[in-house]
Design a protein around this motif. Structure first.
Motif, PDB file in Angstrom:
ATOM      1  N   ALA A   1       1.263   4.028  -5.818  1.00  0.00           N
ATOM      2  CA  ALA A   1       0.489   4.368  -4.593  1.00  0.00           C
ATOM      3  C   ALA A   1      -0.516   5.378  -5.084  1.00  0.00           C
ATOM      4  N   LEU A   2      -0.226   6.255  -5.857  1.00  0.00           N
ATOM      5  CA  LEU A   2      -1.125   7.344  -6.403  1.00  0.00           C
ATOM      6  C   LEU A   2      -2.309   6.793  -7.313  1.00  0.00           C
ATOM      7  N   GLN A   3      -1.744   5.702  -8.066  1.00  0.00           N
ATOM      8  CA  GLN A   3      -2.639   5.160  -9.183  1.00  0.00           C
ATOM      9  C   GLN A   3      -3.722   4.434  -8.561  1.00  0.00           C
ATOM     10  N   SER A   4      -3.495   4.023  -7.428  1.00  0.00           N
ATOM     11  CA  SER A   4      -4.624   3.301  -6.373  1.00  0.00           C
ATOM     12  C   SER A   4      -5.574   4.151  -5.826  1.00  0.00           C
TER      13      SER A   4
ATOM     14  N   ARG B   1      -1.962  18.022   0.949  1.00  0.00           N
ATOM     15  CA  ARG B   1      -3.108  17.680   2.159  1.00  0.00           C
ATOM     16  C   ARG B   1      -3.952  16.419   1.764  1.00  0.00           C
ATOM     17  N   ILE B   2      -3.973  16.092   0.500  1.00  0.00           N
ATOM     18  CA  ILE B   2      -4.800  14.884   0.071  1.00  0.00           C
ATOM     19  C   ILE B   2      -4.136  13.896  -0.395  1.00  0.00           C
ATOM     20  N   LEU B   3      -3.184  14.006  -1.790  1.00  0.00           N
ATOM     21  CA  LEU B   3      -2.503  12.813  -2.334  1.00  0.00           C
ATOM     22  C   LEU B   3      -1.274  12.465  -1.639  1.00  0.00           C
TER      23      LEU B   3
ATOM     24  N   LEU C   1       1.897   8.038   0.789  1.00  0.00           N
ATOM     25  CA  LEU C   1       2.754   7.508   1.794  1.00  0.00           C
ATOM     26  C   LEU C   1       2.417   6.487   2.552  1.00  0.00           C
ATOM     27  N   ARG C   2       1.019   6.627   2.718  1.00  0.00           N
ATOM     28  CA  ARG C   2       0.389   5.700   3.745  1.00  0.00           C
ATOM     29  C   ARG C   2       0.191   4.272   2.937  1.00  0.00           C
TER      30      ARG C   2
ATOM     31  N   LEU D   1       8.196   1.704   1.197  1.00  0.00           N
ATOM     32  CA  LEU D   1       9.239   2.666   1.780  1.00  0.00           C
ATOM     33  C   LEU D   1       9.837   1.884   3.002  1.00  0.00           C
ATOM     34  N   VAL D   2       9.415   1.123   3.744  1.00  0.00           N
ATOM     35  CA  VAL D   2      10.241   0.526   4.747  1.00  0.00           C
ATOM     36  C   VAL D   2      11.130  -0.573   4.081  1.00  0.00           C
TER      37      VAL D   2
END
Length: 217
Positions: free
Chosen positions: A110-113, A135-137, A142-143, A149-150
């Motif tokens: 997710a972070l790589q996107s 606050r940002i990453l 998670l979003r 994650l579900v």
């Protein structure tokens, strides 16, 4: 053998009581795995080679060893090193630490996107690394990783049945005990399967609702 719904109805309260512990294992395990997964993910993409290698070893080890073996190791090994945890705590720790390896990879993807410009802008504004992650990453990761994650939570509900080997009275263990008393395995295991289905179907629907809500925000 005639199929009997009466057997299911009589024993459903016991199965639901076992399902409660299934949920405790799964929800606590996923909570622990998300917290650990954030730190493992941060180490995995760290500029420091030692942290990257340590995170890679952790992920490879916990993904490469079957969860059943991990459960037994945690249950029998921890008392040998002075950590005499209850069976439930040992099972949650094993499930959480195993799942953390998968969650770390979900978050890394997710972070790589996330556009690199956000990190560069934050650094240019002098935002500390901890605040950048908090606050940002992490919120964005998670979003973006929510569907995966579900799916991981649903998987934990299913694999929580392995905790029965260390004596925890979750749904599968309760079904086994009832079967040993009633000699009605078909009815009892069908009822247990139905309870698992309801739990996982509910979780998947809640996950979809959360996804839609996040898309609207």
């Amino acid at each position: 053998m005639d199929f009997s719904f009466d057997v299911i109805l009589r024993n459903m309260p016991y199965l639901l009581a076992g399902a409660r512990w299934t949920l405790v294992l799964s929800l606590t395990g996923i909570s622990l795995s998300v917290v650990l997964g954030v730190f493992i993910c941060a180490a995995r993409i760290s500029a420091k080679g030692l942290l990257r290698r340590a995170a890679a070893v952790y992920i490879s080890a916990f993904r490469g060893i079957p969860l059943l073996v991990q459960l037994l190791l945690f249950y029998y090994l921890l008392p040998e090193i002075g950590l005499d945890l209850p069976a439930l705590a040992a099972a949650i720790l094993a499930i959480g630490m195993c799942s953390a390896a998968y969650v770390a990879e979900i978050l890394r993807g997710a972070l790589q996107s996330i556009p690199a410009g956000q990190t560069e802008a934050a650094e240019a504004l002098g935002i500390p690394p901890v605040a950048l992650w908090r606050r940002i990453l992490v919120p964005q990761a998670l979003r973006l990783g929510l569907p995966s994650l579900v799916n991981e939570l649903i998987l934990l509900v299913k694999v929580s049945s392995l905790a029965s080997v260390v004596g925890i009275g979750e749904l599968t263990r309760v079904a086994q005990n009832i079967t040993g008393q009633t000699y009605r395995p078909l009815e009892i295991y069908l009822a247990a399967a139905a309870v698992y289905f309801v739990i996982n179907f509910t979780l998947s629907q809640l996950g979809r609702m959360a996804e839609r809500r996040l898309r609207l925000d």
